[in-house]
Design a protein around this motif. Structure first.
Motif, PDB file in Angstrom:
ATOM      1  N   TYR A  74       0.299  -0.840   0.214  1.00 36.03           N
ATOM      2  CA  TYR A  74       0.026   0.001   0.034  1.00 36.03           C
ATOM      3  C   TYR A  74       0.991   1.576   0.389  1.00 36.03           C
ATOM      4  CZ  TYR A  74      -4.025   3.400   1.330  1.00 36.03           C
ATOM      5  OH  TYR A  74      -4.392   4.501   1.036  1.00 36.03           O
ATOM      6  N   ARG A  75       1.931   1.510   1.111  1.00 35.86           N
ATOM      7  CA  ARG A  75       2.459   2.217   0.940  1.00 35.86           C
ATOM      8  C   ARG A  75       3.473   2.836  -0.813  1.00 35.86           C
ATOM      9  NH1 ARG A  75       5.060   0.046   5.609  1.00 35.86           N
ATOM     10  NH2 ARG A  75       3.274   0.399   6.930  1.00 35.86           N
ATOM     11  N   HIS A  76       4.101   2.034  -0.648  1.00 38.45           N
ATOM     12  CA  HIS A  76       4.325   1.927  -1.974  1.00 38.45           C
ATOM     13  C   HIS A  76       3.669   1.615  -3.616  1.00 38.45           C
ATOM     14  CE1 HIS A  76       8.697   1.593  -1.195  1.00 38.45           C
ATOM     15  NE2 HIS A  76       8.116   0.660  -0.443  1.00 38.45           N
ATOM     16  N   GLN A  77       2.302   2.727  -3.031  1.00 41.59           N
ATOM     17  CA  GLN A  77       1.279   2.330  -4.107  1.00 41.59           C
ATOM     18  C   GLN A  77       0.938   1.315  -5.318  1.00 41.59           C
ATOM     19  OE1 GLN A  77       1.883   6.155  -5.557  1.00 41.59           O
ATOM     20  NE2 GLN A  77       1.327   7.266  -3.639  1.00 41.59           N
ATOM     21  N   GLN A  78       1.457  -0.288  -4.703  1.00 38.12           N
ATOM     22  CA  GLN A  78       1.521  -1.261  -5.487  1.00 38.12           C
ATOM     23  C   GLN A  78      -0.162  -1.343  -6.194  1.00 38.12           C
ATOM     24  OE1 GLN A  78       4.119  -2.598  -7.252  1.00 38.12           O
ATOM     25  NE2 GLN A  78       4.307  -0.866  -6.717  1.00 38.12           N
ATOM     26  N   PHE A  79      -1.393  -1.266  -5.590  1.00 35.17           N
ATOM     27  CA  PHE A  79      -2.605  -1.251  -6.043  1.00 35.17           C
ATOM     28  C   PHE A  79      -3.020  -0.989  -7.107  1.00 35.17           C
ATOM     29  CE2 PHE A  79      -1.859  -3.448  -1.419  1.00 35.17           C
ATOM     30  CZ  PHE A  79      -1.781  -4.263  -1.680  1.00 35.17           C
ATOM     31  N   SER A  80      -3.968  -1.458  -7.605  1.00 39.38           N
ATOM     32  CA  SER A  80      -4.329  -0.321  -8.914  1.00 39.38           C
ATOM     33  C   SER A  80      -5.932  -0.050  -8.039  1.00 39.38           C
ATOM     34  CB  SER A  80      -5.022  -1.828  -9.781  1.00 39.38           C
ATOM     35  OG  SER A  80      -5.691  -2.651  -9.304  1.00 39.38           O
ATOM     36  N   GLN A  81      -6.921   0.456  -8.984  1.00 37.14           N
ATOM     37  CA  GLN A  81      -7.701   1.493  -8.503  1.00 37.14           C
ATOM     38  C   GLN A  81      -9.101   0.221  -8.324  1.00 37.14           C
ATOM     39  OE1 GLN A  81      -8.019   4.845  -7.670  1.00 37.14           O
ATOM     40  NE2 GLN A  81      -9.921   3.612  -6.710  1.00 37.14           N
ATOM     41  N   ASP A  82      -8.800  -0.720  -8.931  1.00 38.13           N
ATOM     42  CA  ASP A  82      -9.724  -1.623  -8.749  1.00 38.13           C
ATOM     43  C   ASP A  82      -9.369  -2.736  -7.428  1.00 38.13           C
ATOM     44  OD1 ASP A  82     -11.741  -1.615 -11.192  1.00 38.13           O
ATOM     45  OD2 ASP A  82     -10.527  -2.973 -11.629  1.00 38.13           O
ATOM     46  N   GLU A  83      -7.954  -2.721  -7.362  1.00 37.85           N
ATOM     47  CA  GLU A  83      -7.187  -3.480  -5.982  1.00 37.85           C
ATOM     48  C   GLU A  83      -7.765  -2.316  -4.763  1.00 37.85           C
ATOM     49  OE1 GLU A  83      -3.591  -6.469  -7.428  1.00 37.85           O
ATOM     50  OE2 GLU A  83      -3.626  -4.086  -7.766  1.00 37.85           O
ATOM     51  N   LEU A  84      -7.175  -1.512  -4.944  1.00 32.38           N
ATOM     52  CA  LEU A  84      -8.143  -0.330  -4.282  1.00 32.38           C
ATOM     53  C   LEU A  84      -9.716  -0.567  -3.383  1.00 32.38           C
ATOM     54  CD1 LEU A  84      -5.928   2.677  -4.841  1.00 32.38           C
ATOM     55  CD2 LEU A  84      -5.422   1.015  -2.857  1.00 32.38           C
ATOM     56  N   ASP A  85     -10.507  -0.482  -4.380  1.00 28.30           N
ATOM     57  CA  ASP A  85     -12.178  -0.694  -4.360  1.00 28.30           C
ATOM     58  C   ASP A  85     -11.586  -2.081  -3.551  1.00 28.30           C
ATOM     59  OD1 ASP A  85     -12.190   1.702  -5.588  1.00 28.30           O
ATOM     60  OD2 ASP A  85     -12.968   0.275  -7.445  1.00 28.30           O
ATOM     61  N   LEU A  86     -11.038  -2.896  -3.755  1.00 28.72           N
ATOM     62  CA  LEU A  86     -11.196  -3.902  -3.148  1.00 28.72           C
ATOM     63  C   LEU A  86     -10.713  -4.066  -1.425  1.00 28.72           C
ATOM     64  CD1 LEU A  86     -10.117  -7.189  -5.063  1.00 28.72           C
ATOM     65  CD2 LEU A  86     -12.329  -7.209  -4.058  1.00 28.72           C
ATOM     66  N   ALA A  87      -9.451  -3.861  -1.506  1.00 34.14           N
ATOM     67  CA  ALA A  87      -9.405  -3.404   0.004  1.00 34.14           C
ATOM     68  C   ALA A  87     -10.634  -2.225   1.042  1.00 34.14           C
ATOM     69  CB  ALA A  87      -7.740  -2.284  -0.260  1.00 34.14           C
ATOM     70  N   GLU A  88     -10.782  -1.665   0.407  1.00 34.01           N
ATOM     71  CA  GLU A  88     -11.937  -0.797   1.004  1.00 34.01           C
ATOM     72  C   GLU A  88     -13.466  -1.465   1.567  1.00 34.01           C
ATOM     73  OE1 GLU A  88     -13.473   2.364   2.527  1.00 34.01           O
ATOM     74  OE2 GLU A  88     -11.689   2.438   2.181  1.00 34.01           O
TER      75      GLU A  88
END
Length: 186
Positions: A74-88
């Motif tokens: 997360y800190r290295h901004q490795q997640f795509s927007q879709d993955e960030l949505d999954l994280a949320e």
């Protein structure tokens, strides 16, 4: 032929080093005091349930390793927007699970292990989707190990049984979860 990428190498190295260093001391660097207290209580519950210190330490070590690796990604901004949505989605489900756990503790005779098992299983599946492209199968196994351990119906039933030895642990876990919810951390 693959091109050399120093950023990817640094990220892989950081994940590997952190994975090998997972310990209570390292956890304290990445996990706040309240979360650390919750983890300590989860360790005690696991140890009481399994009767096996090594197994309970392995479960918590796996949990810390996964949490640290996800934090690094997360800190290295490795997640795509879709993955960030999954994280949320995962965060919302985890928050709902925490509120449910607290509610079951505060309102006598409301505990239903199937609800907790379902919530933990859904959290596990969301987390596996989130890290599918980023972590190794070994890390996926760690995620399954942690969630399957704490979603064990026998463990949950004993945890919510009135009195000792689990009652004090559940109380402290719920107090910690309440604090995290109030602070907006969870």
């Amino acid at each position: 032929m693959d091109q050399f990428n120093s950023k990817d190498l640094a990220l892989r190295t950081q994940k590997k080093v952190l994975s090998r260093m997972a310990s209570k001391t390292l956890a304290n660097l990445f996990i706040d005091d309240t979360s650390g207290e919750i983890l300590d209580e989860l360790h005690r519950v696991s140890k009481e349930f399994t009767g096996n210190k090594a197994e309970s330490q392995k479960v918590l070590k796996d949990l810390v390793k996964v949490a640290v690796k996800i934090g690094v990604l997360y800190r290295h901004q490795q997640f795509s927007q879709d993955e960030l949505d999954l994280a949320e989605d995962f965060r919302r489900k985890l928050r709902r699970g925490a509120m449910t756990m607290i509610s079951f503790h505060e309102v006598a005779f409301t505990f239903e292990y199937s609800i907790m098992v379902d919530l933990l299983t859904e959290c596990r599946d969301l987390l596996l989707k989130l890290v599918a492209k980023h972590l190794t199968p070994k890390s996926h196994g760690r995620i399954r190990h942690v969630f399957n351990h704490f979603a064990n119906p026998d463990l949950l039933t004993k945890l919510y049984s009135p009195g000792d030895p689990y009652g004090p642990h559940l109380k402290k876990i719920c107090e910690g979860l309440n604090k995290l919810l109030e602070e907006g951390t969870l």
